[in-house]
Design an enzyme around this catalytic site. Structure first.
Site, PDB file in Angstrom:
ATOM      1  N   LYS A  12       0.866  -1.189   0.000  1.00 16.44           N
ATOM      2  CA  LYS A  12       0.000   0.000   0.000  1.00 16.44           C
ATOM      3  C   LYS A  12       0.900   1.234   0.000  1.00 16.44           C
ATOM      4  O   LYS A  12       1.729   1.402   0.897  1.00 16.44           O
ATOM      5  CB  LYS A  12      -0.895  -0.001   1.231  1.00 16.44           C
ATOM      6  CG  LYS A  12      -1.957   1.077   1.209  1.00 16.44           C
ATOM      7  CD  LYS A  12      -2.993   0.841   0.108  1.00 16.44           C
ATOM      8  CE  LYS A  12      -4.219   0.122   0.620  1.00 16.44           C
ATOM      9  NZ  LYS A  12      -5.093  -0.351  -0.464  1.00 16.44           N
ATOM     10  N   THR A  57      -3.093  -5.372   0.657  1.00 13.96           N
ATOM     11  CA  THR A  57      -2.570  -4.019   0.877  1.00 13.96           C
ATOM     12  C   THR A  57      -3.512  -3.246   1.812  1.00 13.96           C
ATOM     13  O   THR A  57      -3.077  -2.370   2.554  1.00 13.96           O
ATOM     14  CB  THR A  57      -2.395  -3.250  -0.448  1.00 13.96           C
ATOM     15  OG1 THR A  57      -3.665  -3.000  -1.034  1.00 13.96           O
ATOM     16  CG2 THR A  57      -1.511  -4.011  -1.411  1.00 13.96           C
ATOM     17  N   PHE A 154     -18.283  21.210  13.470  1.00 12.04           N
ATOM     18  CA  PHE A 154     -19.155  21.369  12.293  1.00 12.04           C
ATOM     19  C   PHE A 154     -20.437  20.600  12.558  1.00 12.04           C
ATOM     20  O   PHE A 154     -20.448  19.367  12.583  1.00 12.04           O
ATOM     21  CB  PHE A 154     -18.456  20.864  11.016  1.00 12.04           C
ATOM     22  CG  PHE A 154     -19.223  21.201   9.762  1.00 12.04           C
ATOM     23  CD1 PHE A 154     -19.436  22.534   9.400  1.00 12.04           C
ATOM     24  CD2 PHE A 154     -19.739  20.210   8.943  1.00 12.04           C
ATOM     25  CE1 PHE A 154     -20.160  22.852   8.246  1.00 12.04           C
ATOM     26  CE2 PHE A 154     -20.449  20.522   7.790  1.00 12.04           C
ATOM     27  CZ  PHE A 154     -20.665  21.856   7.450  1.00 12.04           C
ATOM     28  N   ARG A 171     -13.028  18.416  15.713  1.00 11.39           N
ATOM     29  CA  ARG A 171     -12.407  17.832  14.531  1.00 11.39           C
ATOM     30  C   ARG A 171     -11.109  18.554  14.258  1.00 11.39           C
ATOM     31  O   ARG A 171     -10.839  19.614  14.835  1.00 11.39           O
ATOM     32  CB  ARG A 171     -13.344  17.946  13.324  1.00 11.39           C
ATOM     33  CG  ARG A 171     -13.581  19.374  12.876  1.00 11.39           C
ATOM     34  CD  ARG A 171     -14.370  19.475  11.571  1.00 11.39           C
ATOM     35  NE  ARG A 171     -14.530  20.869  11.170  1.00 11.39           N
ATOM     36  CZ  ARG A 171     -15.069  21.255  10.030  1.00 11.39           C
ATOM     37  NH1 ARG A 171     -15.525  20.376   9.170  1.00 11.39           N
ATOM     38  NH2 ARG A 171     -15.165  22.542   9.729  1.00 11.39           N
ATOM     39  N   ASN A 240     -10.862  22.448   2.205  1.00 10.72           N
ATOM     40  CA  ASN A 240     -11.003  21.794   3.504  1.00 10.72           C
ATOM     41  C   ASN A 240     -10.283  20.455   3.414  1.00 10.72           C
ATOM     42  O   ASN A 240     -10.762  19.525   2.782  1.00 10.72           O
ATOM     43  CB  ASN A 240     -12.503  21.610   3.805  1.00 10.72           C
ATOM     44  CG  ASN A 240     -12.744  21.162   5.231  1.00 10.72           C
ATOM     45  OD1 ASN A 240     -11.794  20.903   5.973  1.00 10.72           O
ATOM     46  ND2 ASN A 240     -14.006  21.052   5.610  1.00 10.72           N
TER      47      ASN A 240
HETATM   48  O1  LIG Z   1     -16.308  23.791   7.497  1.00 12.23           O
HETATM   49  C1  LIG Z   1     -16.990  23.083   6.730  1.00 12.23           C
HETATM   50  N1  LIG Z   1     -17.823  23.674   5.841  1.00 12.23           N
HETATM   51  C2  LIG Z   1     -18.606  22.965   4.992  1.00 12.23           C
HETATM   52  O2  LIG Z   1     -19.366  23.530   4.187  1.00 12.23           O
HETATM   53  C3  LIG Z   1     -18.508  21.548   5.054  1.00 12.23           C
HETATM   54  N2  LIG Z   1     -19.095  20.546   4.359  1.00 12.23           N
HETATM   55  C4  LIG Z   1     -18.621  19.387   4.836  1.00 12.23           C
HETATM   56  O3  LIG Z   1     -18.947  18.240   4.433  1.00 12.23           O
HETATM   57  N3  LIG Z   1     -17.723  19.614   5.830  1.00 12.23           N
HETATM   58  C5  LIG Z   1     -17.635  20.960   5.975  1.00 12.23           C
HETATM   59  N4  LIG Z   1     -16.885  21.740   6.798  1.00 12.23           N
END
Ligand SMILES: O=c1[nH]c(=O)c2[nH]c(=O)[nH]c2[nH]1
Length: 287
Positions: A12, A57, A154, A171, A240
């Site tokens: 992997k 793997t 979130f 997170r 992100n």
């Molecule tokens: O800060 C975030 N904004 C989003 O619009 C979003 N959408 C997602 O799936 N995770 C996140 N995180």
């Protein structure tokens, strides 16, 4: 003419593992890209498809995550030694293991104990637009990678029949800051200004308790405009960079938000501009 199987290996490649060690609010992170290659008694699988000697793997990837939880990541070398010895010791059909590790270095953003900026990454940019009369200067940076291992949530988002994302109050928030900002003063001390804006972007990223990356983006742009009177507009584009806590239950291990899979794609892409409402727009500055 005889045909024979030559040297071969399999494994992997590029398991992206991030391990967070928490000492109260002082966090340490290890960020590795681990590639495993195994070789041994692999003639049968190539010639007849008999998989009896093959350690999948996928298992190798799981082992990387499980070892990060069980043993921690003291260093790239120590982690590589643990893994390579494990594969050869535990599987008689595996005679050789090669574990290649890339480690990404992170420096602290001093605002919190859980904010980091990846070392030596960003590119400084500038664009000048002039039409004989008007002149615009837009400064910027790209590829400034930052991470908060706490202070990010979130939840409360829209849900429909396709939503599976769990809500989270804790997170990792990681992104690559791509930012440009428009100046109103062409006599600015450019180098000083660049350093100031870079510092403000980092400070605002680190210092904002984030309910979404969108909120963090706005806070970053706003901070620049608040502190720099001769900047009138900031445009930000921030992926992100999802870090998923790895489910290690199948291996009898818990994961109290310590071992993450740093997924590289797909990624959310959050983009927006923050502007002074009393300065006229100048689309030609961004041309
Ligand atoms: O800060 C975030 N904004 C989003 O619009 C979003 N959408 C997602 O799936 N995770 C996140 N995180």
């Amino acid at each position: 003419m005889g045909i024979t199987l030559g040297p071969n290996q399999y494994g992997k490649a590029e398991t992206r593992v991030v391990r967070v060690n928490r000492h109260g609010d002082h966090h340490e992170i290890k960020d590795l890209n681990v590639s495993v290659a195994l070789s041994g008694e692999m003639t049968a699988v190539h010639l007849t498809g008999d998989n009896a000697a093959v350690l999948p793997t996928d298992t190798q990837k799981n082992t990387v995550f499980a070892f990060a939880r069980e043993h921690g990541i003291a260093s790239a070398e120590a982690f590589g030694l643990l893994l390579a010895r494990h594969f050869v010791r535990s599987q008689p059909t595996v005679h050789r293991a090669r574990v290649s590790v890339e480690e990404y270095a992170w420096d602290r953003i001093p605002v919190t104990g859980h904010s980091f900026v990846r070392r030596g990454q960003e590119v400084r940019t500038a664009r000048v637009a002039h039409d004989g009369e008007r002149t615009h200067v837009v400064s910027g940076l790209r590829d400034l990678t930052v991470l908060n291992s706490a202070g990010s949530e979130f939840w409360g988002f829209l849900k429909d029949e396709y939503t599976t994302l769990p809500e989270t109050r804790d997170r990792i928030l990681a992104t690559v800051v791509n930012a440009e900002w428009r100046h109103t003063d062409l006599g600015t001390a450019w180098d000083t200004s660049y350093g100031t804006v870079r510092g403000l972007l980092l400070e605002a990223f680190a210092g904002t308790h984030s309910l979404s990356l969108q909120q963090t983006l706005y806070a970053m742009g706003r901070r620049v405009l608040e502190e720099c009177p001769s900047i009138c507009e900031v445009r930000l584009s921030m992926p992100n960079k999802h870090h998923f806590a790895v489910d290690l239950e199948a291996f009898g291990l818990d994961n109290p938000n310590e071992v993450f899979h740093a997924a590289d794609r797909p990624y959310g892409l959050i983009e927006g501009s923050v502007l002074r409402d009393d300065v006229p727009a100048a689309e030609e500055a961004w041309w």
